[in-house]
Design a protein around this motif. Structure first.
Motif, PDB file in Angstrom:
ATOM      1  N   ALA A  82       0.825  -1.128   0.163  1.00  0.00           N
ATOM      2  CA  ALA A  82      -0.019  -0.049  -0.087  1.00  0.00           C
ATOM      3  C   ALA A  82       0.935   1.096   0.018  1.00  0.00           C
ATOM      4  CB  ALA A  82      -0.926  -0.058   1.304  1.00  0.00           C
ATOM      5  N   LEU A  83       0.401   2.291  -0.913  1.00  0.00           N
ATOM      6  CA  LEU A  83       1.445   3.519  -0.982  1.00  0.00           C
ATOM      7  C   LEU A  83       0.786   4.705  -0.358  1.00  0.00           C
ATOM      8  CD1 LEU A  83       2.097   2.922  -4.778  1.00  0.00           C
ATOM      9  CD2 LEU A  83       3.359   2.022  -2.799  1.00  0.00           C
ATOM     10  N   PHE A  84       1.807   5.619   0.030  1.00  0.00           N
ATOM     11  CA  PHE A  84       1.340   7.043   0.090  1.00  0.00           C
ATOM     12  C   PHE A  84       1.746   7.857  -0.809  1.00  0.00           C
ATOM     13  CE2 PHE A  84       0.644   4.985   4.402  1.00  0.00           C
ATOM     14  CZ  PHE A  84      -0.034   6.082   5.079  1.00  0.00           C
ATOM     15  N   GLY A  85       1.116   9.255  -0.898  1.00  0.00           N
ATOM     16  CA  GLY A  85       1.657  10.021  -1.704  1.00  0.00           C
ATOM     17  C   GLY A  85       2.807  10.967  -1.055  1.00  0.00           C
ATOM     18  N   GLY A  86       3.928  10.768  -1.471  1.00  0.00           N
ATOM     19  CA  GLY A  86       5.247  11.528  -0.898  1.00  0.00           C
ATOM     20  C   GLY A  86       5.457  12.984  -0.973  1.00  0.00           C
ATOM     21  N   GLN A  87       5.261  13.694   0.207  1.00  0.00           N
ATOM     22  CA  GLN A  87       5.405  15.174  -0.040  1.00  0.00           C
ATOM     23  C   GLN A  87       6.609  15.585  -0.585  1.00  0.00           C
ATOM     24  OE1 GLN A  87       7.475  16.709   2.573  1.00  0.00           O
ATOM     25  NE2 GLN A  87       7.226  18.847   1.746  1.00  0.00           N
ATOM     26  N   GLY A  88       7.889  14.757  -0.245  1.00  0.00           N
ATOM     27  CA  GLY A  88       9.096  15.277  -0.854  1.00  0.00           C
ATOM     28  C   GLY A  88       8.928  15.044  -2.321  1.00  0.00           C
ATOM     29  N   THR A  89       8.485  13.913  -2.820  1.00  0.00           N
ATOM     30  CA  THR A  89       8.623  13.742  -4.205  1.00  0.00           C
ATOM     31  C   THR A  89       7.774  14.646  -4.927  1.00  0.00           C
ATOM     32  OG1 THR A  89       8.732  11.451  -3.841  1.00  0.00           O
ATOM     33  CG2 THR A  89       7.995  11.831  -6.125  1.00  0.00           C
ATOM     34  N   ILE A  90       6.584  14.987  -4.403  1.00  0.00           N
ATOM     35  CA  ILE A  90       5.749  15.931  -4.985  1.00  0.00           C
ATOM     36  C   ILE A  90       6.211  17.406  -4.877  1.00  0.00           C
ATOM     37  CG2 ILE A  90       3.414  16.993  -4.729  1.00  0.00           C
ATOM     38  CD1 ILE A  90       2.356  14.482  -3.503  1.00  0.00           C
ATOM     39  N   ARG A  91       6.895  17.931  -3.912  1.00  0.00           N
ATOM     40  CA  ARG A  91       7.543  19.012  -4.034  1.00  0.00           C
ATOM     41  C   ARG A  91       8.416  19.028  -4.973  1.00  0.00           C
ATOM     42  NH1 ARG A  91      10.379  23.451  -1.319  1.00  0.00           N
ATOM     43  NH2 ARG A  91       8.840  24.854  -0.317  1.00  0.00           N
ATOM     44  N   GLY A  92       9.402  17.739  -5.128  1.00  0.00           N
ATOM     45  CA  GLY A  92      10.517  17.912  -6.098  1.00  0.00           C
ATOM     46  C   GLY A  92      10.165  18.111  -7.625  1.00  0.00           C
ATOM     47  N   ALA A  93       9.026  17.671  -7.718  1.00  0.00           N
ATOM     48  CA  ALA A  93       8.305  17.546  -8.967  1.00  0.00           C
ATOM     49  C   ALA A  93       7.748  18.889  -9.403  1.00  0.00           C
ATOM     50  CB  ALA A  93       7.198  16.295  -9.158  1.00  0.00           C
ATOM     51  N   VAL A  94       7.284  19.741  -8.502  1.00  0.00           N
ATOM     52  CA  VAL A  94       6.708  20.905  -8.691  1.00  0.00           C
ATOM     53  C   VAL A  94       7.754  22.125  -8.585  1.00  0.00           C
ATOM     54  CG1 VAL A  94       5.149  22.734  -8.030  1.00  0.00           C
ATOM     55  CG2 VAL A  94       4.303  20.243  -8.103  1.00  0.00           C
ATOM     56  N   MET A  95       8.747  21.935  -7.477  1.00  0.00           N
ATOM     57  CA  MET A  95       9.788  23.073  -7.547  1.00  0.00           C
ATOM     58  C   MET A  95      11.166  22.766  -7.719  1.00  0.00           C
ATOM     59  SD  MET A  95       7.855  24.468  -4.028  1.00  0.00           S
ATOM     60  CE  MET A  95       9.056  25.837  -3.717  1.00  0.00           C
ATOM     61  N   GLY A  96      11.379  21.345  -7.566  1.00  0.00           N
ATOM     62  CA  GLY A  96      12.716  20.918  -7.679  1.00  0.00           C
ATOM     63  C   GLY A  96      13.546  21.002  -6.251  1.00  0.00           C
ATOM     64  N   TYR A  97      14.769  21.196  -6.122  1.00  0.00           N
ATOM     65  CA  TYR A  97      15.315  21.631  -4.736  1.00  0.00           C
ATOM     66  C   TYR A  97      15.549  22.980  -4.581  1.00  0.00           C
ATOM     67  CZ  TYR A  97      16.482  16.642  -4.411  1.00  0.00           C
ATOM     68  OH  TYR A  97      16.353  15.052  -4.170  1.00  0.00           O
ATOM     69  N   GLU A  98      14.421  23.641  -4.273  1.00  0.00           N
ATOM     70  CA  GLU A  98      14.245  25.023  -3.880  1.00  0.00           C
ATOM     71  C   GLU A  98      14.000  24.982  -2.353  1.00  0.00           C
ATOM     72  OE1 GLU A  98      15.298  27.559  -5.878  1.00  0.00           O
ATOM     73  OE2 GLU A  98      15.723  26.160  -7.508  1.00  0.00           O
ATOM     74  N   ASP A  99      14.870  26.120  -1.787  1.00  0.00           N
ATOM     75  CA  ASP A  99      14.781  26.082  -0.414  1.00  0.00           C
ATOM     76  C   ASP A  99      13.970  27.509  -0.284  1.00  0.00           C
ATOM     77  OD1 ASP A  99      14.528  26.517   2.477  1.00  0.00           O
ATOM     78  OD2 ASP A  99      16.703  26.460   2.736  1.00  0.00           O
TER      79      ASP A  99
END
Length: 408
Positions: free
Chosen positions: A14-31
């Motif tokens: 069973a899976l979760f939606g990963g916030q880090g993966t989602i943020r990376g897809a939208v914003m890359g590695y932006e702080d």
């Protein structure tokens, strides 16, 4: 998920939606904070994950790029998951000096989002933090009395595991891998990394604190000879400073270096294990026992977590009862994740069963020889079909992808 079903799987997943993966897809590695458009895009991705059957949204707030998100942004995403009857599952923002504030944040996100909270592998890291389990368990109890559904899981080992890069300040990885490699090559930037690792920066403290290089053991790097050795040992072999050794190993391995950190005290471990809101979880990925992918020395939790609880902590140390241990492994996680047709022996429930001998069940995996299956397990049934018998996998692929809200 559909690919797993097409290929066939031996166990349920069973899976979760990963916030880090989602943020990376939208914003890359932006702080930086997300713009309104970026936040809307991330919400849409969380909603899509939930529609596809994910059980909730997860965060890994010590790792990049997830750690670049601040609380309000995470609350907005967790609201989407909660609106779909999903769980907010979090590796909190810190487990050493910032442990208290990190637990407070997880609870606050659940409260503000109206989401059930699952805290990953609860612990107090570093000798200077031992005893803090009293405080964090009290915080969890207070939140539960308030009506926030807070639970947690735990693995029964004194060592945690993550990447070596996680001991470096988060700013080191802003911009992605190539920028990270550039910083590792630059002497001035190395000096700043070392300063921040020793002194901390803002509300961040390195995993190194309270641990020491001698207690950080490599499990996988570009040079297989490093596996099983501490950073201190490798530094001594190279006649080098351990900080420079850390940076060099990361540079040589493209930033991908696995480690175990010996950080957890026995008293905290057992106190957390006894708490009613706890569950058992390995915090491990799928690790092969043999073959071309069986490289390095993974954390023994990959092979021994559940059996170690049953053998060492139930039978030998009597920290918890057998019945309570089984509940923490079966019914408690199934109900937390809203998988109501699993986790109990009852007519009409799915037959995921493990037959074991409580008098002999024993974990055999060690830190130096981790790829060892346990003893004392006689049979494993997955969705009613015998899959493992007397330690031998029968080739049965009867696993399912479990989706939220759907009984399968």
């Amino acid at each position: 998920m559909s690919l797993a079903e097409e290929q066939g799987i031996s166990m349920n997943m069973a899976l979760f939606g990963g916030q880090g993966t989602i943020r990376g897809a939208v914003m890359g590695y932006e702080d930086r904070p997300a713009t309104e458009a970026e936040l809307d895009a991330m919400k849409d991705m969380v909603r899509k994950a939930m529609d596809d059957g994910c059980l909730g949204m997860s965060t890994g707030l010590i790792d990049t790029p997830g750690c670049y998100a601040q609380t309000p942004e995470i609350v907005e995403l967790a609201k989407v998951a909660a609106g779909c009857d999903g769980v907010y599952a979090s590796h909190v923002r810190g487990e050493n000096d910032t442990l208290i504030s990190a637990i407070e944040e997880a609870i606050d996100i659940g409260r503000r989002a109206g989401a059930p909270v699952q805290i990953a592998h609860l612990k107090a890291m570093g000798t200077h933090m031992w005893g803090k389990s009293v405080d964090i368990l009290r915080m969890i109890d207070d939140a539960r009395k308030e009506g926030v559904e807070v639970t947690f899981d735990q693995y029964p080992y004194n060592a945690s595991a993550t990447g070596l890069a996680a001991s470096l300040p988060p700013w080191a990885q802003i911009g992605g891998r190539e920028r990270f490699m550039e910083r590792l090559r630059d002497p001035d930037t190395r000096a700043k990394m070392r300063h921040d690792m020793e002194e901390g920066t803002g509300d961040w403290f390195s995993l190194l604190r309270g641990v020491g290089w001698e207690n950080i053991i490599l499990t996988g790097a570009s040079d297989p000879r490093f596996a099983g050795k501490s950073v201190a040992e490798i530094a001594k072999e190279r006649c080098a400073d351990p900080f420079d050794t850390c940076f060099d190993i990361l540079l040589e391995s493209g930033g991908m270096v696995g480690c175990v950190y010996f950080t957890i005290g026995d008293e905290d471990l057992e106190r957390i294990m006894r708490h009613v809101a706890g569950m058992v979880g390995s915090d491990s990925s799928a690790v092969p026992a043999s073959g071309p992918l069986a490289v390095g020395k993974p954390h023994p939790r990959s092979f021994g977590t559940f059996v170690r609880v049953l053998g060492h902590y139930v039978r030998e140390k009597k920290v918890i009862s057998l019945e309570e241990a089984v509940r923490k492994m079966t019914m408690a996680p199934a109900q937390k994740m809203r998988l109501y047709d699993r986790g109990l022996l009852r007519p009409g429930m799915k037959a995921d069963l493990v037959m074991f001998d409580p008098d002999s069940v024993t974990d055999k995996a060690t830190y130096m020889e981790p790829r060892q299956f346990p003893a004392g397990i006689h049979a494993v049934f997955v969705n009613g079909k015998l899959t493992v018998k007397d330690g031998k996998h029968l080739g049965v692929m009867n696993g399912r992808v479990l989706r939220k809200g759907r009984f399968r």
